[in-house]
Write a protein that holds these residues in place. Sequence first.
Motif, mmCIF file in Angstrom:
data_model
loop_
_atom_site.group_PDB
_atom_site.id
_atom_site.type_symbol
_atom_site.label_atom_id
_atom_site.label_comp_id
_atom_site.label_asym_id
_atom_site.label_seq_id
_atom_site.Cartn_x
_atom_site.Cartn_y
_atom_site.Cartn_z
ATOM 1 N N SER A 1 -73.316 26.246 72.678
ATOM 2 C CA SER A 1 -74.545 26.469 71.791
ATOM 3 C C SER A 1 -75.016 24.985 71.464
ATOM 4 C CB SER A 1 -73.864 27.154 70.618
ATOM 5 O OG SER A 1 -72.975 26.382 70.106
ATOM 6 N N ILE A 30 -77.467 24.330 66.783
ATOM 7 C CA ILE A 30 -77.695 25.607 66.536
ATOM 8 C C ILE A 30 -78.594 26.257 65.328
ATOM 9 C CG2 ILE A 30 -75.441 26.315 67.172
ATOM 10 C CD1 ILE A 30 -74.476 26.671 64.053
ATOM 11 N N GLN A 34 -78.190 29.699 69.410
ATOM 12 C CA GLN A 34 -77.854 28.765 70.371
ATOM 13 C C GLN A 34 -78.830 27.966 71.071
ATOM 14 O OE1 GLN A 34 -77.164 31.915 69.613
ATOM 15 N NE2 GLN A 34 -75.289 32.728 70.422
#
Lengths: 66, 532
Positions: free
Chosen positions: B64, B67, B125
């Motif tokens: 990810s 984020i 993500q």
Amino acid sequence: MSDLITTPNIVDADDFYAELLTAHEGLSDAESNALNARLLLTLANHIGDRAVLSDALNVAIKAGRS
Amino acid sequence: MNKIFEIPMYSYTRSKDQDAMTRKRHPVVVIGAGPVGLGAAIDLAQQDIPVVVLDDNDKVSFGSRAICFSKRCLEVMDRLGCGDVLVDKGVIWNTGKVFFGERKVYDFNLLPEDGHKMPAFINLQQYYFEEYMVNRVRALQAAGKSIEIRGKNKVSAIGTHDDHVTLEIDTPEGPYNIEADWLIACDGAGSPTRRMLGKDFVGRVFEDNFLIADVVMEADFPTERWFWFDPPFNKGQSALLHKQPDGVWRIDLQLGWDIDKEKEMKPENVISRLKAMLGDDVEFELEWVSIYTFQCRRMEDFRHGRVLFAGDAAHQVSPFGARGANSGLQDTDNLCWKLKLVLDGKADESLLDTYSAERVYGADENILNSSRSTDFITPKSAVSRLLRDAVLDLSEENEFARPLVNSGRLSVPCIYDGSGLNGADTDKLPAQTRVGSVIADAPLGDGFLSERTGDRFQVLAINCDVEPVTAKGVQAEVIKLETANAPFLQERYLGDQKAAVYLLRPDQIITARWLTPDSVAIAAAMTQAMGG
């Protein structure tokens, strides 16, 4: 905007000083340091004025120089 | 099922440049197909500048990573044609909790300002962010724009010249060479371009390790940011829990400096740490685990002749406050219109020095803020911890202490006060929209100001008329606006005045403003904004 007060300003100064000592009674050094830190932050917030806070910090720094 | 970050999105294919008899010269080459490199490429392609992106990989971000995307970043992405898809997928959040030791000390609500198209933040993500950008590249290609991503194309040598750059590129089928009028290096914190040019730099290293885990779980934690100082499950350290789409949760655990990385990365050790945090009865699955350290540093200058550095390649910050990808997209936002003016022969190439000056200013602000957050989260001395703990102890019962709690100051765009490109200003108009600021969005009845602006010089004629303005062969678009049914426009752009004129740069920065229209003054400010 006001200047840092550097002349006596605490009402019943002896009484305040005694209260300060009482607050630390029975505390370990670590607990006392923590109490002082909380008190410092509370007072600093009350003052608020950034210039006054900087002046106060400088007074404290200078007075500690031997 | 494979995760999106396991599938090649821009597989290697042979380019005709590899079979060319002479080295092909491109107007702009971008190194790095991360969010920043793709941002630069999309921006340029939208303005009809042919662009080639080289990447040593062929997939989107593994795990990810970044984020948290800020409003300004989303506005930039909206201009690049990816805004709605990001907001539709992302998790919007405004509230959070702060814990200290065993107790929750307070809740907070960011209370975002009304009247903006984009939310204050979304969590998403990085692999989705990049996937949507790659999709946008494909859409631009389908519309006939000249934009290419060359996967598995690793730049192995760079030659710099007064008026171009040469690149040697390794591919699975062997090396080839191309040339570029301009090179934009978006190749990340470890930037090989920076190293090849001998422009590596030092900065403040924070002696700490953080474990990041993406965890898939069906948990009834609310959509909030939870931050722990000194929690029982991670004594003396910090922890963060934050929600992403698809039931994925980001968990950040501070580990300290003196650790055995290999041991900490072992799934069984990660799982036992997470169980201590989440409780034994929560079912979860690990999607991605990483340990990171960080530095706060920047290059002295983001321009080196024909090479322009952007994003982490140019500057790095701690992750607290979401200032990495967000600031990188603000770099390319600042750079691309300037590069277009230079390529079109409308501005001198010294305009690109203002890219460096303005974004160095932004980087310094980000480094300052993220260093301060780091000092609060990971106090490095006894007295620093004493004061930090005092703030947290007070914060439970005392509202005044809460602004001092610093678990990351969420990224807002810097204001280019004092930029050499700035024109006239007046303090009779609101401070929020002063010269050097990015536009404050406002609803305009059938849409938002942010949707009507960008990509070209524009004049906002608010409750007045402005004659068409041209400077250095560039015409500004005049947008006539009325505040009669637009209270946010009134508040943010007029205050207590009856009318005003704002000049906007193509990156939606307010570059001059006046109370009354004056075409000569507007043209002068436009000239100034193009480097004089």
